[in-house]
Design a protein around this motif. Structure first.
Motif, mmCIF file in Angstrom:
data_model
loop_
_atom_site.group_PDB
_atom_site.id
_atom_site.type_symbol
_atom_site.label_atom_id
_atom_site.label_comp_id
_atom_site.label_asym_id
_atom_site.label_seq_id
_atom_site.Cartn_x
_atom_site.Cartn_y
_atom_site.Cartn_z
ATOM 1 N N ASN A 1 -5.424 -2.919 5.328
ATOM 2 C CA ASN A 1 -5.302 -2.253 6.368
ATOM 3 C C ASN A 1 -6.084 -1.062 6.571
ATOM 4 O O ASN A 1 -6.717 -0.879 7.444
ATOM 5 N N CYS A 2 -5.773 -0.068 5.526
ATOM 6 C CA CYS A 2 -6.339 1.167 5.831
ATOM 7 C C CYS A 2 -7.673 1.722 4.801
ATOM 8 O O CYS A 2 -8.239 2.521 4.789
ATOM 9 N N TYR B 1 -7.168 2.113 1.514
ATOM 10 C CA TYR B 1 -6.753 2.822 0.465
ATOM 11 C C TYR B 1 -6.938 2.288 -0.782
ATOM 12 O O TYR B 1 -6.431 1.080 -0.701
ATOM 13 N N CYS C 1 -6.326 -1.569 0.086
ATOM 14 C CA CYS C 1 -5.409 -1.998 0.969
ATOM 15 C C CYS C 1 -6.331 -2.673 2.069
ATOM 16 O O CYS C 1 -7.581 -2.056 2.642
ATOM 17 N N CYS D 1 0.951 -1.129 -0.025
ATOM 18 C CA CYS D 1 -0.096 0.004 0.105
ATOM 19 C C CYS D 1 0.905 1.337 0.168
ATOM 20 O O CYS D 1 1.851 1.540 0.698
ATOM 21 N N CYS E 1 0.061 3.222 3.680
ATOM 22 C CA CYS E 1 0.592 2.648 4.957
ATOM 23 C C CYS E 1 1.641 1.838 4.988
ATOM 24 O O CYS E 1 1.968 1.447 5.956
ATOM 25 N N ASN F 1 1.136 -1.379 3.994
ATOM 26 C CA ASN F 1 0.585 -2.909 4.559
ATOM 27 C C ASN F 1 1.022 -3.472 3.057
ATOM 28 O O ASN F 1 0.479 -3.021 2.091
HETATM 29 ZN ZN ZN Z 1 -3.072 0.896 3.557
#
Ligand code: ZN
Length: 163
Positions: free
Chosen positions: A33-34, A36, A31, A3, A6, A8
Motif C-alpha cells: 500500500n504505502c 514502507y 508494504c 504494515c 499504514c 495494510n
Molecule cells: Zn503501509
C-alpha cells in the motif's frame, strides 16, 4: 504481516536471509500500500525436521547424531570440532530455510558429503565409501581420481597424497 506504518495487511518479501546464527530467518518486507519497508524475524524450530529412513521409519533430525557422523568421518584428521559443529549447523539451517519438514536419509548423507568435500578430502572419501556403499570398485576409484585431479587447496592438507 501488517504494515507498521499504514496498517495494510498485504506486503511482499523483498529479501530473505539467515539471522542470529541461522536460528531465525530475517525477511525484508515492503508494504504493497504505502511502500514502507520493514523487517520480520521468523524463529525456526529444529525439532520440526524429520529424517525418513530407507525402511520408512521417521525420527527427528538430531544435531548430535549429525555431528557424530561428521566426527567419525574426520577421525584422526586435522579437523577441529568447531569446524564440524558449524558444518552440522549449516546442514540443518539449509534444510530449515528450504522449509522441508521430512528429509530422506539419502539427502542428509548427500549434504554431509558436500560439506566434507570442502572440509577434508580424506574424510570425504571415507564417508562417501561407507555412505554410498559403492557398488563398483571403479566408481570408488573415479572418486579418488577426481579428488587427485583437483588443484591443491594449499597448506591445509599438505599430507593428504603423500600418505
Ligand atoms: Zn503501509
Amino acid at each position: 504481516m501488517q504494515c507498521i506504518k499504514c496498517g495494510n495487511l498485504k506486503d511482499k518479501v523483498v529479501d530473505s536471509r539467515e539471522a542470529k546464527g541461522a536460528l531465525a530467518i530475517r525477511r525484508r518486507r515492503e508494504c504493497l500500500n504505502c511502500g514502507y519497508r520493514f523487517t520480520t524475524y521468523e524463529q525456526l524450530e529444529r525439532s520440526d525436521i524429520h529424517v525418513v529412513k530407507r525402511n520408512g521409519a521417521r525420527e527427528s533430525l538430531k544435531r548430535n547424531k549429525l555431528l557424530d557422523g561428521l566426527v567419525k568421518a574426520c577421525e584422526k584428521r586435522p579437523v577441529s570440532i568447531e569446524v564440524l559443529e558449524s558444518a552440522a549447523d549449516e546442514i540443518i539451517s539449509e534444510i530449515q530455510i528450504e522449509g522441508i519438514r521430512e528429509v530422506p536419509t539419502q539427502t542428509i548423507g548427500a549434504r554431509v558429503m558436500k560439506s566434507l568435500e570442502t572440509i577434508d578430502p580424506v574424510a570425504y572419501v571415507r564417508y562417501a565409501s561407507v555412505y554410498r556403499q559403492f557398488q563398483e570398485v571403479g566408481e570408488f576409484i573415479e572418486e579418488i581420481q577426481s579428488l587427485e585431479s583437483r588443484p591443491s587447496t594449499g597448506a591445509r592438507h599438505p599430507d593428504f597424497f603423500s600418505q
